[in-house]
Design an enzyme around this catalytic site. Sequence first.
Site, short mmCIF file in Angstrom:
data_model
loop_
_atom_site.label_atom_id
_atom_site.label_comp_id
_atom_site.label_asym_id
_atom_site.label_seq_id
_atom_site.Cartn_x
_atom_site.Cartn_y
_atom_site.Cartn_z
NE ARG A 95 -3.52 2.61 2.30
CZ ARG A 95 -4.09 3.27 3.29
NH1 ARG A 95 -3.83 2.94 4.54
NH2 ARG A 95 -4.89 4.29 3.05
CG HIS A 96 -0.97 4.86 -1.10
ND1 HIS A 96 -1.25 5.68 -0.02
CD2 HIS A 96 -2.17 4.42 -1.55
CE1 HIS A 96 -2.55 5.75 0.17
NE2 HIS A 96 -3.14 4.98 -0.74
CG HIS A 128 -5.12 2.37 -4.18
ND1 HIS A 128 -5.02 3.73 -4.08
CD2 HIS A 128 -4.96 2.09 -5.51
CE1 HIS A 128 -4.83 4.28 -5.26
NE2 HIS A 128 -4.78 3.30 -6.17
#
Length: 624
Positions: free
Chosen positions: A365-366, A551
């Site tokens: 995930r970012h 995400h």
Amino acid sequence: MAAGETQLYAKVFNKVKCRSTPSLLDPLLGMGFPAHTALKALAATGRKTAEEASNWLHCHCNDPSLDDPIPQEYALFLCPTGPLLDKLQDFWRESRRQCAKNRAHEVFPHITLCDFFTCEDQKVECLYEALKRAGDRTLGVFPSAVPLVLHSSISYLGFFVDDSPADIIREFAVMFATEASILADCSVKPCTKQLHLTLAHKFYPHHQRTLEQLARAINPGHRCQWTAALYSRDMRFVHYQTLRVLFQYKPQNVDELTLSPGDYIFVDPTQQEEASEGWVIGISQRTGCRGFLPENYTERASECDTWVRHRTYTFSVAPDMSSRKDGEAGSRRNGEPNPPSSSRSLSSLQSLQATIVRRSVLVVRHGERVDQIFGKSWLQQCTTPDGKYYRPDLNFPRSLPKRSRGIKDFENDPPLSSCGIFQSRMAGEALLDSGIRITSVFSSPALRCVQTAKHILGEFKLEKKVKIRVEPGIFEWTKWEAGKTTPTLMTLEEMKEADFNISLDYRPAFPLASLLPAEGYDDYVHRCAVSMEQIVNTCPQDAGVILVVGHGSALDTCTRPLLGLPPRDCADFAQLVRKIPSLGMCFCEENKEEGKWELVNPPVKTLTHGSNSAFNWRNWIQGN
């Protein structure tokens, strides 16, 4: 409690005592504690010392359940020690690393002799006498070697105890149950079926072959001294999750718990409606108090971490090991089974870790996005009247890349915050230290994802060598995006101009224009599944890590297709995703022998930190 009632408790306690040993109750009564709470404290601490019980009572002074007549639950296990335990613990660690956690990891290596049963606090010492009597009667016939035969099925892996030794062990369990029934008035159910030592339980079917290979590295004929151990647990929290506290936390509100590293918290997953995102409601094992706590200050603990060990009986059968202590001392030995030797032979570890380096997919995930901290109006906070960007807080990035339509397009495509950039670099540094080799990188077209990929590559010194392939197919579920249209994302040309090393040759599974607003859940998971199939097929077959930056939802929708698992229920999916932190990771490895992918532990730990609120010195001065 009245003095007469205290005397009555003391008389009852003395009546049921099974041996003339110095009472641990008397010092507690002398301190002024009521007899029923003193007995509860002794049972909860394993009847080791009056000091431990006294400390428990002081910690539980605000426990609303302190006066409740709720007994502990007890169980009897046969635990291996010595070289066999060393091998089993190697298996525990390596199976968790390669195949993720399964139900067997919740408890230490053991053979269950008696299932959990209840015993009144004032009769617990009689259980110790029951253990000693049963042990003394069995000691002379206890098998010199316990034969263990490996058994495997689609959801279970473990050793079965065969032949006559199993009958002797079962007879010991029956003796203990009988003595406990007579001395402590307990209803104890001994294990009369197949005795077994579980290695893995309720694991993914595609992990079975790997687990079997690891299990075959254990020689069940290793020298072993077996110990019967009596454990207890708090029966109220059997179906709760157990969390271990990692960091100190001082409550900011009256309904929050005080946390100290090493504390254990019991959490009921079905009773979290009142908790806001990132928080849970739990009960502290140390104090018995209930309250809110930040979930990222904790980690999941094993079920047995909160169990209390009371007494053991050791069967000395190995000629080169020290003989058992005399009856009374042997039955009252405390602590865990003999700790394993710190030394490990190189061949032992190599035999467990002798797995071929495989092609892997790391889904990340970012990092922290700027609107996550400053809210939906973040762009207004950093824009001058003439439409230029400025930095109102150090957690805003130093600058924003240029976009053809101006700064407004960042509103629904926010960048990383300064902390998000730091998180990404720290994760990249840890991945570099872990020794993995990144061969390909794919990213969602969201700016925050491309930035995260760039900073991870930067720590590998690969930002100029490995091109980032932008795959719109792994973009966030558009139903969760604000507005009735999909966000205006940066074009590949704009990314190139902003110094992102983007591949212009990659043909994505889903072009950017194909993303539809407010798509259905089935359409979204199908989009991710098709994209992951193309990503894997696009990459070379040689060993290495395919880095996929997306995400929070990608950790589920981009890994389940690889594992051959069906989509998760939509409601469960939404609950799961909200708990995924920045730089959360899932790691899949390819098993070419079986043509499958397996979920394993990520190469690095997650990054946990607290919040840091805004500070206005002028308001602070005026307020003081």
